[in-house]
Design a protein around this motif. Structure first.
Motif, PDB file in Angstrom:
ATOM      1  N   ASP A 118       8.893 124.943  24.885  1.00 30.66           N
ATOM      2  CA  ASP A 118       8.823 123.584  24.944  1.00 30.66           C
ATOM      3  C   ASP A 118       9.987 122.649  24.404  1.00 30.66           C
ATOM      4  O   ASP A 118      10.007 121.617  24.147  1.00 30.66           O
ATOM      5  CB  ASP A 118       7.702 123.016  23.878  1.00 30.66           C
ATOM      6  CG  ASP A 118       7.807 123.732  22.515  1.00 30.66           C
ATOM      7  OD1 ASP A 118       9.122 124.283  22.380  1.00 30.66           O
ATOM      8  OD2 ASP A 118       7.113 123.526  21.563  1.00 30.66           O
ATOM      9  N   VAL A 119      11.200 123.273  24.840  1.00 35.33           N
ATOM     10  CA  VAL A 119      12.435 122.637  24.613  1.00 35.33           C
ATOM     11  C   VAL A 119      13.534 122.794  25.539  1.00 35.33           C
ATOM     12  O   VAL A 119      13.852 124.026  25.937  1.00 35.33           O
ATOM     13  CB  VAL A 119      12.965 122.829  23.205  1.00 35.33           C
ATOM     14  CG1 VAL A 119      14.500 122.283  23.082  1.00 35.33           C
ATOM     15  CG2 VAL A 119      12.317 122.662  22.072  1.00 35.33           C
ATOM     16  N   LEU A 120      13.924 121.679  26.354  1.00 32.74           N
ATOM     17  CA  LEU A 120      15.080 121.617  27.270  1.00 32.74           C
ATOM     18  C   LEU A 120      16.335 121.153  26.716  1.00 32.74           C
ATOM     19  O   LEU A 120      16.292 119.912  26.147  1.00 32.74           O
ATOM     20  CB  LEU A 120      14.633 120.716  28.417  1.00 32.74           C
ATOM     21  CG  LEU A 120      15.681 120.756  29.600  1.00 32.74           C
ATOM     22  CD1 LEU A 120      15.610 122.162  30.299  1.00 32.74           C
ATOM     23  CD2 LEU A 120      15.370 119.771  30.467  1.00 32.74           C
ATOM     24  N   ALA A 121      17.418 121.846  26.449  1.00 28.67           N
ATOM     25  CA  ALA A 121      18.449 121.512  25.887  1.00 28.67           C
ATOM     26  C   ALA A 121      19.531 120.820  27.086  1.00 28.67           C
ATOM     27  O   ALA A 121      19.544 121.514  28.010  1.00 28.67           O
ATOM     28  CB  ALA A 121      19.307 122.611  25.185  1.00 28.67           C
ATOM     29  N   VAL A 122      20.219 119.469  26.778  1.00 28.74           N
ATOM     30  CA  VAL A 122      21.020 119.089  27.724  1.00 28.74           C
ATOM     31  C   VAL A 122      22.316 118.832  27.055  1.00 28.74           C
ATOM     32  O   VAL A 122      22.439 118.761  25.885  1.00 28.74           O
ATOM     33  CB  VAL A 122      20.320 117.963  28.368  1.00 28.74           C
ATOM     34  CG1 VAL A 122      18.966 117.963  28.951  1.00 28.74           C
ATOM     35  CG2 VAL A 122      20.061 116.688  27.185  1.00 28.74           C
ATOM     36  N   SER A 123      23.232 118.827  27.895  1.00 20.84           N
ATOM     37  CA  SER A 123      24.566 118.539  27.516  1.00 20.84           C
ATOM     38  C   SER A 123      24.917 117.346  26.837  1.00 20.84           C
ATOM     39  O   SER A 123      26.007 117.313  26.067  1.00 20.84           O
ATOM     40  CB  SER A 123      25.588 119.197  28.650  1.00 20.84           C
ATOM     41  OG  SER A 123      25.597 118.217  29.606  1.00 20.84           O
TER      42      SER A 123
END
Length: 243
Positions: free
Chosen positions: A197-202
């Motif tokens: 449930d987590v999308l890491a973005v830069s």
């Protein structure tokens, strides 16, 4: 990891492969209890892409392909992954730089069969995966996987191919993602799932004009956004969960 999609972890990732070029990404991951495995520069690749994980590694479930004679082989093997080498060695010009640039999604191997290394294609066939051919050589870079059925891309050809197989695709405007040395980077290259449930973005999602639409698309599927930095979005070769 899910049965066929190593880029979609169903539990919080403990390890993640990340570009060694941007220490702030690794520091953010560490603060959240994720051990960053940092890539080394591969001088055989185009210089702006030399650290990119999605140019150096292709992930299967519990198995990885790395570029032939890659410094990552021992590092990934020490983590318990079965590691194999590509048949070909990379070269600094497209299409000989994108040997690893495809991805597994459900029962599909998504990539350009003309550019994806034959060793990867043979391994996928042996695992019972079906080829979903696309024209985009930077297939992994150009798609952000959100869950088992949904993704985001700015590439019209990729969107059409994936929608034809029943996947839900948010099509965004191309551009607005930094990649020094190139006109633009790709959405898949600036992010990666680190749990179900987590999308890491830069960087800051709203630095992209479709940032609000991206956030809404993710949140409607129970996925929240974790911004690793407050800089504008930059293509770092993706963030690949390893365990």
């Amino acid at each position: 990891m899910s049965a066929h999609t190593p880029r979609l972890p169903f539990r919080p990732a403990k390890l993640a492969l990340v570009s060694g070029e941007y220490p702030e990404l690794a520091d953010s991951l560490k603060r959240q209890g994720i051990t960053p495995i940092k890539t080394l520069f591969d001088s055989r690749l185009p210089a702006p892409l030399g650290y990119h994980p999605d140019m150096q590694v292709f992930l299967f479930e519990r198995e990885a392909f790395v570029l032939r004679k890659s410094a990552l082989q021992d590092k990934l093997s020490s983590l318990g992954l079965s590691v194999k080498e590509t048949i070909r060695q990379p070269e600094s010009r497209y299409p000989c730089d994108v040997l690893c640039n495809g991805f597994v999604w459900d029962k599909w191997l998504v990539g350009n069969p003309q550019t994806l290394d034959a060793g990867i294609q043979n391994a996928a066939q042996a695992k019972g995966l079906e080829l979903l051919p696309v024209r985009q050589g930077y297939a992994a870079c150009s798609v952000a996987l959100i869950n088992e059925k949904a993704c985001i891309t700015a590439d019209a050809g990729m969107a059409k191919a994936l929608e034809a197989k029943g996947f839900s695709v948010l099509k965004i405007r191309p551009g607005f993602i930094r990649l020094p040395g190139y006109d633009t980077g790709f959405i898949g290259g600036c992010c990666g799932k680190v749990s179900a449930d987590v999308l890491a973005v830069s960087g800051r999602l709203e630095s992209h004009p479709d940032g609000k639409a991206i956030r809404a698309f993710c949140e409607s599927r129970g996925v929240s956004i974790w911004e690793l930095t407050q800089n504008p979005l930059i293509d770092v070769g993706g963030i690949l969960p390893l365990a």
